[in-house]
Design a protein around this motif. Structure first.
Motif, PDB file in Angstrom:
ATOM      1  N   LYS A  61      -4.142  61.758 -36.475  1.00 56.35           N
ATOM      2  CA  LYS A  61      -3.741  62.748 -35.466  1.00 56.35           C
ATOM      3  C   LYS A  61      -3.235  64.037 -36.107  1.00 56.35           C
ATOM      4  N   GLU A  62      -3.198  64.050 -37.447  1.00 57.99           N
ATOM      5  CA  GLU A  62      -2.739  65.195 -38.231  1.00 57.99           C
ATOM      6  C   GLU A  62      -1.273  65.534 -37.990  1.00 57.99           C
ATOM      7  N   LEU A  63      -0.484  64.522 -37.632  1.00 56.41           N
ATOM      8  CA  LEU A  63       0.938  64.730 -37.437  1.00 56.41           C
ATOM      9  C   LEU A  63       1.733  64.543 -38.722  1.00 56.41           C
ATOM     10  N   ILE A  64       1.162  63.785 -39.671  1.00 56.49           N
ATOM     11  CA  ILE A  64       1.798  63.620 -40.976  1.00 56.49           C
ATOM     12  C   ILE A  64       0.741  63.803 -42.061  1.00 56.49           C
ATOM     13  N   VAL A  65       1.225  64.110 -43.248  1.00 55.09           N
ATOM     14  CA  VAL A  65       0.344  64.246 -44.411  1.00 55.09           C
ATOM     15  C   VAL A  65       0.904  63.412 -45.544  1.00 55.09           C
ATOM     16  N   LYS A  66       0.023  63.031 -46.457  1.00 59.41           N
ATOM     17  CA  LYS A  66       0.429  62.263 -47.631  1.00 59.41           C
ATOM     18  C   LYS A  66       0.361  63.166 -48.843  1.00 59.41           C
ATOM     19  N   LYS A  67       1.444  63.161 -49.625  1.00 59.75           N
ATOM     20  CA  LYS A  67       1.486  63.896 -50.885  1.00 59.75           C
ATOM     21  C   LYS A  67       1.956  62.915 -51.944  1.00 59.75           C
ATOM     22  N   GLY A  68       1.033  62.516 -52.803  1.00 57.57           N
ATOM     23  CA  GLY A  68       1.344  61.464 -53.775  1.00 57.57           C
ATOM     24  C   GLY A  68       1.557  60.163 -53.024  1.00 57.57           C
TER      25      GLY A  68
END
Length: 124
Positions: A61-68
């Motif tokens: 839903k593009e509400l969160i993103v993953k970084k590492g």
């Protein structure tokens, strides 16, 4: 957050719905780091796989993103939230049309909606 075994939604969906509400209500801010999969699974007493599924739903839903290995509320979630609210409006309109097609009168529909509103909890 409480999870309900007999809920119509599985745990992963209940968790993602909860986080989504927290984002909509701006209790979780743009750019804010979420609990790790391990920590959230321990806190809620569910498997890591359940949390992974929850985060996957929110990423889709593009509400969160993953970084590492970390997860964050998206910084541009304002546009996403607006889009989701518009989609919700369309779903409500669709339901109203379906009620009309089923033979509900305007007054019956209004009465149904008002009765249901009385049972809902709204944010302050």
């Amino acid at each position: 957050m409480e999870l309900y075994l007999n809920d119509v939604y599985p745990y992963a969906q209940q968790i993602s719905n909860y986080i989504e509400r927290e984002i909509f209500q701006q209790k979780l801010k743009a750019g804010q780091k979420l609990l790790s999969i391990t920590n959230l699974s321990k806190e809620l007493n569910v498997s890591k796989h359940t949390i992974q599924l929850s985060y996957k739903i929110l990423r889709k839903k593009e509400l969160i993103v993953k970084k590492g290995n970390d997860f964050f509320v998206t910084k541009d979630n304002c546009c996403i939230i607006t889009k989701m609210k518009e989609e919700t409006d369309l779903q409500i309109i669709k339901c109203l049309h379906e009620l009309a097609e089923m033979g509900y009168s305007r007054e019956q529909t209004k009465s149904l909606i008002l009765r249901k509103l009385e049972t809902l909890k709204f944010p302050q």
